[in-house]
Design a protein around this motif. Structure first.
Motif, mmCIF file in Angstrom:
data_model
loop_
_atom_site.group_PDB
_atom_site.id
_atom_site.type_symbol
_atom_site.label_atom_id
_atom_site.label_comp_id
_atom_site.label_asym_id
_atom_site.label_seq_id
_atom_site.Cartn_x
_atom_site.Cartn_y
_atom_site.Cartn_z
ATOM 1 N N MET A 124 42.125 28.680 59.727
ATOM 2 C CA MET A 124 41.484 29.579 60.688
ATOM 3 C C MET A 124 42.524 30.554 61.230
ATOM 4 N N GLU A 125 42.132 31.814 61.379
ATOM 5 C CA GLU A 125 43.027 32.851 61.872
ATOM 6 C C GLU A 125 42.784 33.138 63.360
ATOM 7 N N LEU A 126 43.757 33.783 63.987
ATOM 8 C CA LEU A 126 43.607 34.196 65.382
ATOM 9 C C LEU A 126 42.392 35.112 65.543
ATOM 10 N N ASN A 127 41.746 35.015 66.688
ATOM 11 C CA ASN A 127 40.673 35.920 67.084
ATOM 12 C C ASN A 127 39.459 35.937 66.164
ATOM 13 N N GLU A 128 39.194 34.809 65.527
ATOM 14 C CA GLU A 128 37.927 34.672 64.817
ATOM 15 C C GLU A 128 37.280 33.367 65.281
ATOM 16 N N THR A 129 35.961 33.265 65.091
ATOM 17 C CA THR A 129 35.283 32.004 65.373
ATOM 18 C C THR A 129 35.397 31.104 64.133
ATOM 19 N N THR A 130 35.064 29.832 64.313
ATOM 20 C CA THR A 130 35.077 28.905 63.182
ATOM 21 C C THR A 130 34.121 29.383 62.086
ATOM 22 N N LEU A 131 32.949 29.864 62.478
ATOM 23 C CA LEU A 131 31.975 30.332 61.493
ATOM 24 C C LEU A 131 32.477 31.604 60.790
ATOM 25 N N GLU A 132 33.052 32.527 61.541
ATOM 26 C CA GLU A 132 33.598 33.745 60.922
ATOM 27 C C GLU A 132 34.710 33.404 59.933
#
Lengths: 181, 181
Positions: free
Chosen positions: B78-86
């Motif tokens: 997971m990357e910074l500034n994204e949601t888990t779904l994104e």
């Protein structure tokens, strides 16, 4: 809670440069020009519980910043080598000194703006006596009608509490997936 | 995937020391003796999907280490500034070049030994044509009977796939909470 940029390489202490690495990556990372270490930065998990005792829920009055003096569900940053449930239990013990039995997973709350994912579990209290830790001014049980909604520290707590009481009215607890803008 | 210890301070480049900070903490952290920065290290989230097309599931053959040449569900850090779904959608696009519609949350898999939490979502494919990225040798649809169980890259994928097919047989998809020792 935005983290400041990385300035120096964790491997060799040289000043890093933010650039897209040469390995097919598409995002800027802190790259060391001396030893080529790429420093990835990733979201953090916050793990906690909704501790309940009959009709009441346990909240903790924060003795730390941010939001000193505001009320929150017991929760904190997940540590290395623990599960989400173990972390949630640890925080509940540390912040409230509560006795409880861990029940099911209750909510996943994305806070992308600050790169956090909050995960809450239901916890059935087995005593109404608490021994709050240094991070907590007071641990207290609240009926739904007593919740100090305007004094809740975080939206993650508020959104989780709202769903807890809504589920409680229906008698069926769901797992909630929430995005906070 | 155990991360090496931090050697130098990210703020000032001085050699750090692992010790329990003086702020009431109970765990050893990399502390800078010059500027007092405390370097917290925390678990990482891996986000991905179970992409399905009728009776079949999409798997990707890995073109990267670890587990080069083994099959996996599309997933990544997971990357910074994204949601888990994104993040799960991004990885599915990057690794498989798939077209899909994101559906519900499906599994949370704790891998405490390596300080990871894996989160999978169901994704309904809207095409059976794929354009795998550089990290993927091949993207292919498999019936349950065709899944190369002995060639699956990670236990997180295997455990999630097993539950997907079990739920599929019952016609009811649950959210699964799994701990991998």
């Amino acid at each position: 809670m935005q983290r400041p940029p990385i300035k120096f390489c964790r491997e060799c202490g040289t000043s890093v440069v933010y650039r897209i690495p040469d390995d097919g990556d598409t995002k800027e990372r802190a790259v060391c020009p001396a030893c080529n270490t790429i420093h990835y930065e990733n979201p953090l998990n916050v793990v906690g519980t909704v501790p309940f005792w009959g009709d009441k829920v346990l909240l903790c009055k924060r003795n730390i910043e941010p939001r000193w003096g505001k009320w929150t569900l017991p929760a904190g940053f997940m540590e290395l080598n623990e599960t989400t449930l173990e972390g949630a239990a640890r925080e509940t013990l540390e912040e409230a000194g509560a006795q409880f039995e861990m029940l099911g997973f209750f909510s996943l709350v994305n806070v992308a703006r600050v790169s956090q994912v909050h995960l809450f579990y239901l916890a059935q209290l087995t005593s109404d006596q608490f021994a709050p830790g240094v991070e907590t001014i007071e641990a207290r049980l609240f009926l739904e009608s007593e919740i100090p909604w305007d004094e809740i520290a975080f939206r993650t707590t508020k959104e989780t509490l709202e769903r807890y009481f809504a589920d409680r009215r229906t008698g069926r607890f769901n797992i909630h997936h929430i995005d906070i803008a």
